[in-house]
Write a protein that holds these residues in place. Sequence first.
Motif, PDB file in Angstrom:
ATOM      1  N   MET A   1      42.400   9.730 -14.635  1.00  0.00           N
ATOM      2  CA  MET A   1      43.823   9.561 -14.341  1.00  0.00           C
ATOM      3  C   MET A   1      44.646  10.720 -14.905  1.00  0.00           C
ATOM      4  O   MET A   1      45.585  11.195 -14.251  1.00  0.00           O
ATOM      5  N   ILE A   2      44.312  11.202 -16.086  1.00  0.00           N
ATOM      6  CA  ILE A   2      45.034  12.355 -16.648  1.00  0.00           C
ATOM      7  C   ILE A   2      44.871  13.547 -15.713  1.00  0.00           C
ATOM      8  O   ILE A   2      45.842  14.257 -15.423  1.00  0.00           O
ATOM      9  N   CYS A   3      43.661  13.757 -15.227  1.00  0.00           N
ATOM     10  CA  CYS A   3      43.410  14.864 -14.297  1.00  0.00           C
ATOM     11  C   CYS A   3      44.216  14.677 -13.012  1.00  0.00           C
ATOM     12  O   CYS A   3      44.829  15.615 -12.512  1.00  0.00           O
ATOM     13  N   ARG A   4      44.237  13.459 -12.499  1.00  0.00           N
ATOM     14  CA  ARG A   4      44.985  13.160 -11.273  1.00  0.00           C
ATOM     15  C   ARG A   4      46.482  13.428 -11.471  1.00  0.00           C
ATOM     16  O   ARG A   4      47.130  14.039 -10.629  1.00  0.00           O
ATOM     17  N   LEU A   5      47.017  12.976 -12.598  1.00  0.00           N
ATOM     18  CA  LEU A   5      48.448  13.119 -12.866  1.00  0.00           C
ATOM     19  C   LEU A   5      48.856  14.556 -13.185  1.00  0.00           C
ATOM     20  O   LEU A   5      50.023  14.921 -13.012  1.00  0.00           O
ATOM     21  N   SER A   6      47.919  15.346 -13.653  1.00  0.00           N
ATOM     22  CA  SER A   6      48.270  16.710 -14.053  1.00  0.00           C
ATOM     23  C   SER A   6      47.901  17.755 -13.006  1.00  0.00           C
ATOM     24  O   SER A   6      47.961  18.956 -13.293  1.00  0.00           O
ATOM     25  N   GLN A   7      47.554  17.330 -11.810  1.00  0.00           N
ATOM     26  CA  GLN A   7      47.140  18.288 -10.776  1.00  0.00           C
ATOM     27  C   GLN A   7      48.225  19.306 -10.444  1.00  0.00           C
ATOM     28  O   GLN A   7      47.911  20.405 -10.015  1.00  0.00           O
TER      29      GLN A   7
ATOM     30  N   ASP B   1      37.803   6.637 -17.152  1.00  0.00           N
ATOM     31  CA  ASP B   1      38.961   6.170 -16.384  1.00  0.00           C
ATOM     32  C   ASP B   1      40.238   6.895 -16.820  1.00  0.00           C
ATOM     33  O   ASP B   1      41.031   7.339 -15.981  1.00  0.00           O
ATOM     34  N   TYR B   2      40.434   7.000 -18.111  1.00  0.00           N
ATOM     35  CA  TYR B   2      41.620   7.689 -18.618  1.00  0.00           C
ATOM     36  C   TYR B   2      41.601   9.172 -18.249  1.00  0.00           C
ATOM     37  O   TYR B   2      42.603   9.722 -17.800  1.00  0.00           O
ATOM     38  N   LEU B   3      40.461   9.812 -18.450  1.00  0.00           N
ATOM     39  CA  LEU B   3      40.364  11.244 -18.156  1.00  0.00           C
ATOM     40  C   LEU B   3      40.591  11.508 -16.672  1.00  0.00           C
ATOM     41  O   LEU B   3      41.291  12.455 -16.300  1.00  0.00           O
TER      42      LEU B   3
ATOM     43  N   LEU C   1      35.327  18.189 -16.496  1.00  0.00           N
ATOM     44  CA  LEU C   1      34.832  16.824 -16.345  1.00  0.00           C
ATOM     45  C   LEU C   1      35.784  15.996 -15.486  1.00  0.00           C
ATOM     46  O   LEU C   1      35.354  15.234 -14.624  1.00  0.00           O
ATOM     47  N   GLY C   2      37.068  16.166 -15.699  1.00  0.00           N
ATOM     48  CA  GLY C   2      38.062  15.432 -14.907  1.00  0.00           C
ATOM     49  C   GLY C   2      37.961  15.732 -13.424  1.00  0.00           C
ATOM     50  O   GLY C   2      38.067  14.830 -12.589  1.00  0.00           O
ATOM     51  N   ARG C   3      37.749  16.987 -13.091  1.00  0.00           N
ATOM     52  CA  ARG C   3      37.596  17.354 -11.677  1.00  0.00           C
ATOM     53  C   ARG C   3      36.359  16.696 -11.072  1.00  0.00           C
ATOM     54  O   ARG C   3      36.380  16.243  -9.933  1.00  0.00           O
ATOM     55  N   TYR C   4      35.265  16.647 -11.841  1.00  0.00           N
ATOM     56  CA  TYR C   4      34.072  15.957 -11.338  1.00  0.00           C
ATOM     57  C   TYR C   4      34.362  14.466 -11.143  1.00  0.00           C
ATOM     58  O   TYR C   4      33.971  13.876 -10.136  1.00  0.00           O
ATOM     59  N   LEU C   5      35.068  13.844 -12.098  1.00  0.00           N
ATOM     60  CA  LEU C   5      35.374  12.421 -11.986  1.00  0.00           C
ATOM     61  C   LEU C   5      36.234  12.134 -10.753  1.00  0.00           C
ATOM     62  O   LEU C   5      36.014  11.135 -10.056  1.00  0.00           O
ATOM     63  N   LEU C   6      37.196  13.007 -10.472  1.00  0.00           N
ATOM     64  CA  LEU C   6      38.003  12.850  -9.257  1.00  0.00           C
ATOM     65  C   LEU C   6      37.150  13.027  -8.001  1.00  0.00           C
ATOM     66  O   LEU C   6      37.288  12.274  -7.030  1.00  0.00           O
ATOM     67  N   PHE C   7      36.277  14.019  -8.015  1.00  0.00           N
ATOM     68  CA  PHE C   7      35.368  14.260  -6.897  1.00  0.00           C
ATOM     69  C   PHE C   7      34.488  13.041  -6.663  1.00  0.00           C
ATOM     70  O   PHE C   7      34.357  12.553  -5.536  1.00  0.00           O
TER      71      PHE C   7
END
Length: 139
Positions: free
Chosen positions: A31-37, A27-29, A88-94
């Motif tokens: 959100m970090i990926c989402r916020l840092s796009q 969940d944190y990763l 990993l963050g990109r996969y989690l967003l996907f």
Amino acid sequence: MDQEDNFYTLKGYSLLEHVQITYSMEDYLEMICRLSQDGTPVRIGDLAKCLHVRPSSASKMAGNLRSSGLVRFEKYGTVTLTEAGLQLGRYLLFRHTVLQNFFCYINQTTDELEQAEKVEHFIDPKTVYNLKKWLDKFT
């Protein structure tokens, strides 16, 4: 029932997978990926606000993600993704987007955030990619 040996608890299945990252870390990763796009580092206060947690909790989790090699983080500083964290963050967003779109499609709604959040940690990547293929045929 002759398949009794194939049943486990949820924790049992997790142990079988040798999970390296917890659901909370995901969940944190994500959100970090989402916020840092947009390429900017993420401030702990912003992360905490988005996840509705205390800054001290977000800071502790950033430290855990750093220990796992997924982010760079200095106490009282900003959080940036490592290459492994970005992948990993990109996969989690996907995964999140696929599930959200799937639930919106089958429920005829425009927002299924809660349902996607509840399910995303328990779905196999193969199933996510197959759901995406299925959605591409109908949307």
